[in-house]
Design a protein around this motif. Structure first.
Motif, PDB file in Angstrom:
ATOM      1  N   MET A  50      22.046  39.209  31.345  1.00 35.69           N
ATOM      2  CA  MET A  50      20.832  38.493  30.962  1.00 35.69           C
ATOM      3  C   MET A  50      20.110  39.139  29.779  1.00 35.69           C
ATOM      4  O   MET A  50      19.171  38.563  29.242  1.00 35.69           O
ATOM      5  N   GLU A  51      20.536  40.322  29.394  1.00 39.18           N
ATOM      6  CA  GLU A  51      19.871  41.014  28.294  1.00 39.18           C
ATOM      7  C   GLU A  51      19.962  40.222  26.995  1.00 39.18           C
ATOM      8  O   GLU A  51      19.035  40.229  26.181  1.00 39.18           O
ATOM      9  N   ARG A  52      21.060  39.529  26.797  1.00 46.35           N
ATOM     10  CA  ARG A  52      21.241  38.770  25.563  1.00 46.35           C
ATOM     11  C   ARG A  52      20.368  37.522  25.506  1.00 46.35           C
ATOM     12  O   ARG A  52      20.213  36.919  24.437  1.00 46.35           O
ATOM     13  N   TYR A  53      19.806  37.112  26.637  1.00 51.36           N
ATOM     14  CA  TYR A  53      19.003  35.895  26.674  1.00 51.36           C
ATOM     15  C   TYR A  53      17.510  36.174  26.716  1.00 51.36           C
ATOM     16  O   TYR A  53      16.714  35.262  26.950  1.00 51.36           O
ATOM     17  N   ARG A  54      17.115  37.415  26.504  1.00 53.73           N
ATOM     18  CA  ARG A  54      15.696  37.721  26.451  1.00 53.73           C
ATOM     19  C   ARG A  54      15.093  37.204  25.144  1.00 53.73           C
ATOM     20  O   ARG A  54      15.782  37.062  24.145  1.00 53.73           O
ATOM     21  N   LEU A  55      13.787  36.969  25.194  1.00 53.33           N
ATOM     22  CA  LEU A  55      13.089  36.494  23.999  1.00 53.33           C
ATOM     23  C   LEU A  55      13.028  37.614  22.967  1.00 53.33           C
ATOM     24  O   LEU A  55      12.554  38.712  23.249  1.00 53.33           O
ATOM     25  N   SER A  56      13.522  37.349  21.780  1.00 53.68           N
ATOM     26  CA  SER A  56      13.489  38.306  20.678  1.00 53.68           C
ATOM     27  C   SER A  56      13.046  37.574  19.419  1.00 53.68           C
ATOM     28  O   SER A  56      13.767  36.707  18.909  1.00 53.68           O
ATOM     29  N   LEU A  57      11.869  37.918  18.932  1.00 48.75           N
ATOM     30  CA  LEU A  57      11.368  37.289  17.715  1.00 48.75           C
ATOM     31  C   LEU A  57      12.144  37.723  16.486  1.00 48.75           C
ATOM     32  O   LEU A  57      12.129  37.025  15.468  1.00 48.75           O
ATOM     33  N   LEU A  58      12.820  38.868  16.572  1.00 48.27           N
ATOM     34  CA  LEU A  58      13.598  39.364  15.437  1.00 48.27           C
ATOM     35  C   LEU A  58      14.967  38.714  15.344  1.00 48.27           C
ATOM     36  O   LEU A  58      15.671  38.911  14.355  1.00 48.27           O
ATOM     37  N   ARG A  59      15.356  37.966  16.360  1.00 50.77           N
ATOM     38  CA  ARG A  59      16.648  37.285  16.330  1.00 50.77           C
ATOM     39  C   ARG A  59      16.576  36.082  15.379  1.00 50.77           C
ATOM     40  O   ARG A  59      15.566  35.376  15.334  1.00 50.77           O
ATOM     41  N   PRO A  60      17.613  35.836  14.584  1.00 54.88           N
ATOM     42  CA  PRO A  60      17.572  34.692  13.656  1.00 54.88           C
ATOM     43  C   PRO A  60      17.395  33.371  14.385  1.00 54.88           C
ATOM     44  O   PRO A  60      17.772  33.211  15.556  1.00 54.88           O
ATOM     45  N   MET A  61      16.821  32.410  13.675  1.00 50.34           N
ATOM     46  CA  MET A  61      16.628  31.077  14.252  1.00 50.34           C
ATOM     47  C   MET A  61      17.975  30.392  14.441  1.00 50.34           C
ATOM     48  O   MET A  61      18.902  30.566  13.645  1.00 50.34           O
ATOM     49  N   GLN A  62      18.086  29.598  15.493  1.00 51.51           N
ATOM     50  CA  GLN A  62      19.364  29.004  15.861  1.00 51.51           C
ATOM     51  C   GLN A  62      19.798  27.906  14.907  1.00 51.51           C
ATOM     52  O   GLN A  62      20.987  27.715  14.681  1.00 51.51           O
ATOM     53  N   HIS A  63      18.852  27.191  14.310  1.00 49.71           N
ATOM     54  CA  HIS A  63      19.249  26.014  13.536  1.00 49.71           C
ATOM     55  C   HIS A  63      19.744  26.350  12.135  1.00 49.71           C
ATOM     56  O   HIS A  63      20.464  25.560  11.530  1.00 49.71           O
ATOM     57  N   ASN A  64      19.352  27.512  11.594  1.00 49.40           N
ATOM     58  CA  ASN A  64      19.816  27.849  10.246  1.00 49.40           C
ATOM     59  C   ASN A  64      20.204  29.309  10.074  1.00 49.40           C
ATOM     60  O   ASN A  64      20.647  29.695   8.997  1.00 49.40           O
ATOM     61  N   GLY A  65      20.053  30.136  11.099  1.00 52.59           N
ATOM     62  CA  GLY A  65      20.455  31.530  11.011  1.00 52.59           C
ATOM     63  C   GLY A  65      19.535  32.401  10.181  1.00 52.59           C
ATOM     64  O   GLY A  65      19.860  33.559   9.923  1.00 52.59           O
ATOM     65  N   GLN A  66      18.382  31.896   9.740  1.00 50.02           N
ATOM     66  CA  GLN A  66      17.444  32.676   8.941  1.00 50.02           C
ATOM     67  C   GLN A  66      16.419  33.354   9.845  1.00 50.02           C
ATOM     68  O   GLN A  66      16.230  32.961  11.004  1.00 50.02           O
ATOM     69  N   GLN A  67      15.758  34.354   9.281  1.00 49.43           N
ATOM     70  CA  GLN A  67      14.723  35.047  10.027  1.00 49.43           C
ATOM     71  C   GLN A  67      13.449  34.202  10.050  1.00 49.43           C
ATOM     72  O   GLN A  67      13.059  33.637   9.032  1.00 49.43           O
ATOM     73  N   ARG A  68      12.824  34.140  11.211  1.00 41.94           N
ATOM     74  CA  ARG A  68      11.566  33.401  11.312  1.00 41.94           C
ATOM     75  C   ARG A  68      10.442  34.227  10.700  1.00 41.94           C
ATOM     76  O   ARG A  68      10.536  35.451  10.582  1.00 41.94           O
ATOM     77  N   ARG A  69       9.378  33.560  10.340  1.00 42.94           N
ATOM     78  CA  ARG A  69       8.216  34.233   9.796  1.00 42.94           C
ATOM     79  C   ARG A  69       6.962  33.685  10.469  1.00 42.94           C
ATOM     80  O   ARG A  69       6.935  32.554  10.957  1.00 42.94           O
ATOM     81  N   ALA A  96       6.484  41.508  17.521  1.00 37.84           N
ATOM     82  CA  ALA A  96       7.539  41.793  18.493  1.00 37.84           C
ATOM     83  C   ALA A  96       7.298  43.114  19.210  1.00 37.84           C
ATOM     84  O   ALA A  96       7.595  43.239  20.411  1.00 37.84           O
ATOM     85  N   ASP A  97       6.748  44.095  18.498  1.00 37.52           N
ATOM     86  CA  ASP A  97       6.459  45.381  19.138  1.00 37.52           C
ATOM     87  C   ASP A  97       5.325  45.275  20.150  1.00 37.52           C
ATOM     88  O   ASP A  97       5.286  46.038  21.133  1.00 37.52           O
ATOM     89  N   LYS A  98       4.398  44.352  19.936  1.00 37.82           N
ATOM     90  CA  LYS A  98       3.289  44.172  20.871  1.00 37.82           C
ATOM     91  C   LYS A  98       3.651  43.288  22.055  1.00 37.82           C
ATOM     92  O   LYS A  98       2.912  43.240  23.041  1.00 37.82           O
ATOM     93  N   LEU A  99       4.744  42.566  21.980  1.00 39.34           N
ATOM     94  CA  LEU A  99       5.092  41.591  23.004  1.00 39.34           C
ATOM     95  C   LEU A  99       5.566  42.295  24.271  1.00 39.34           C
ATOM     96  O   LEU A  99       6.437  43.164  24.228  1.00 39.34           O
TER      97      LEU A  99
END
Length: 587
Positions: free
Chosen positions: A312-331, A288-291
């Motif tokens: 529109m700030e809330r709709y930017r791509l954020s890899l640190l944001r939890p996944m929508q289908h289960n609320g868990q952090q992606r890996r 995410a820091d390199k993106l």
């Protein structure tokens, strides 16, 4: 003249040489007498080392008589290994505290040397780790040895059972150290460029050898190895206890050991889960820091003003944001380089990053940053197919929400093995995501059906359609079981949903009120306490207005006598019936 010439030389040229000389002088003084801190536990460990280190397995209580069986001897040897290695861990921690941490703090405070080195980042929670191991040794393992010596018998596992039953509470403070060991080692690696720090580490490593005898063989006294030892020690307690259990025959002792192993295993499992979670978060954070942001998209957003930019700030791509289908952090699952051929037939180098829910394609790995080549691809919308032309390539079709092809990509690997590896990883990640999507429980509705109906408008008369509200409700392939004691939807109603549409004339409204009265009289309505109170307040008004008005008008879906109305439908019927006086004139 010589003094004047020395004073005219630039101080920056003198500073490195002066600091090295001062550091060497301070280390010579510390070698003669280490800076001490008032810590009686360190002194107690030193005395225990002198008393226990001269013993061997044959000198243990009960083993000197030579009458013990083979099983007992092996059991006592396993117990002695547990105690011996625990005391050895305390010696390692004592070395880190006295030779590294205390001396480094002394150099920083008294001489102003190595002030750019953070002792908190280099030795995080070190005192808490030492306290945990000292508690296990001094309150549980050492008393077990003394008790066996007093009675002249063998060391029984039940003598130190309380220490491992409280293992999670004793070693809970050391969890933070175990979770930060990766950051600690990374910080140590960055300090390798510091020449003054390297000189200090070499001196400390040489001085630490005094605490270890030559009979013990080669001991890795590098600071990196010493810092990793407490983390590795926690994972070995279960193996040591299992070795004791393997040579134990007495039923009571076996039961005690099984309880101890269970406690240690549960703690280690939780620690491993937290450590793995932190490691996964760190990997995603690095990506995410390199993106990089899309410059064209940013210019387009800025052109609409600050209000639009903040929205529109809330709709930017954020890899640190939890996944929508289960609320868990992606890996991050995998990362590698492939060649990408887009729809225009242009080939380019792509850095492919596979996450648990998406595939991210960025520009080649030669760049220090990552610039996305296209929007992330959801794995559940991705279909891959291996090309049979021998080119080590596969096609990736991105599907739309309607199941049609939205875009088509071609990815080429260096060889057949890499291509097969990517296809297998994509298949497993996609299947895992699909299983999660199908096994998700249906979340409870955030609002009632009447509130959802207010967002769905009938195109004919701007009235709110109840059918639209039901269609807007998320549908799960496996509906949740009805809760007790109040069911969200009765079983007959779940099998057959009545047809209901908006009334577009006064006659239709009259027919709707008639259907409402018939439903109320034919079948009791199951409502919660609040809905029941609402029904009692408006029951008579609805019935009286229905009896006075003349019926007729459009067709309205009726409810079967065997079917109960849900609270949402009943509220809507009552609200439509009451609004006749205000809306019929407008219609």
């Amino acid at each position: 003249t010589g003094g004047a010439s020395r004073c005219t030389r630039h101080p920056a040229l003198l500073a490195p040489q002066d600091s090295r000389e001062r550091l060497a002088e301070q280390l010579r003084q510390c070698e003669q007498s280490l800076p001490r801190q008032d810590n009686p536990q360190l002194e107690a460990v030193s005395s225990d080392l002198q008393a226990v280190w001269q013993l061997s397995v044959s000198d243990l209580p009960g083993n000197s008589s030579g009458q013990a069986s083979g099983k007992i001897v092996k059991q006592q040897a396993a117990i002695w290994e547990l105690c011996h290695t625990e005391l050895n861990i305390l010696r390692h921690l004592k070395t880190i505290i006295e030779v590294y941490a205390n001396v480094l703090q002394h150099l920083q405070s008294s001489a102003g040397l190595l002030t750019d080195v953070s002792t908190q980042r280099l030795f995080p929670c070190l005192s808490a780790v030492f306290q945990a191991h000292y508690t296990l040794w001094s309150l549980h393992l050492k008393p077990a040895l003394l008790a066996a010596k007093q009675r002249g018998g063998f060391i029984r596992p039940s003598d130190f059972q309380s220490g491992f039953e409280g293992f999670p509470q004793i070693f809970q403070p050391s969890v933070d150290y175990c979770l930060s060991i990766s950051d600690c080692k990374e910080y140590l690696r960055l300090q390798e460029k510091n020449d003054a720090f390297n000189e200090f580490v070499k001196w400390a490593q040489k001085y630490s050898a005094r605490n270890y005898s030559s009979d013990e063989g080669s001991v890795d006294l590098q600071l990196k190895s010493l810092l990793t030892t407490p983390f590795q020690r926690i994972t070995k307690y279960g193996l040591l206890l299992q070795e004791i259990l393997r040579h134990t025959e007495e039923p009571g002792d076996r039961e005690s050991l099984e309880i101890m192993i269970l406690k240690v295993t549960e703690f280690c499992s939780q620690l491993n889960s937290r450590y793995q979670k932190k490691t996964d978060e760190d990997e995603v954070r690095v990506v995410a820091d390199k993106l990089e942001e899309d410059a064209k998209l940013q210019d387009a957003i800025d052109s609409f003003g600050e209000d639009c930019s903040s929205l529109m700030e809330r709709y930017r791509l954020s890899l640190l944001r939890p996944m929508q289908h289960n609320g868990q952090q992606r890996r991050k699952i995998f990362e590698g380089d492939l060649r990408l051929k887009d729809e225009r037939g242009k080939w380019s180098e792509a850095r492919c990053l596979l996450f648990t829910d998406m595939l991210l394609l960025a520009r080649g790995s030669k760049r220090p940053s990552l610039r996305p080549l296209r929007s992330p691809i959801r794995l559940d919308k991705l279909v891959t197919h291996r090309l049979g032309d021998g080119s080590n390539s596969f096609v990736a079709a991105v599907l739309s929400d309607f199941g049609s092809i939205d875009s088509l990509l071609c990815l080429a690997a260096q060889d057949q093995r890499q291509c097969d590896d990517w296809l297998e990883r994509l298949r497993r990640a996609r299947e895992a995501l699909l299983r999660q999507l199908q096994l998700l429980p249906q979340p409870p509705p955030k609002s009632s059906a009447l509130q959802q109906a207010s967002a769905a408008t009938c195109p004919r008369c701007n009235h709110h359609s109840f059918d639209s509200a039901i269609a807007a409700r998320p549908v799960s392939p496996k509906p949740p079981p009805p809760s007790q004691p109040e069911r969200w939807l009765s079983e007959p109603a779940a099998r057959t949903r009545p047809t209901l549409h908006c009334a577009h004339s006064s006659s239709e409204l009259d027919g709707l009120r008639g259907a409402t009265a018939a439903a109320e009289s034919s079948q009791p309505i199951r409502l919660d306490s609040e809905s029941t109170l609402y029904q009692q307040q408006h029951h008579q008004q609805s019935r009286s207005s229905s009896a006075d008005d003349s019926g007729g008008g459009g067709e309205v879906g009726t409810f079967p006598a065997s079917q109960e109305l849900t609270p949402e439908r009943q509220r809507l019927l009552i609200s439509l019936s009451r609004s006749d006086g205000r809306e019929s004139s407008q219609v």
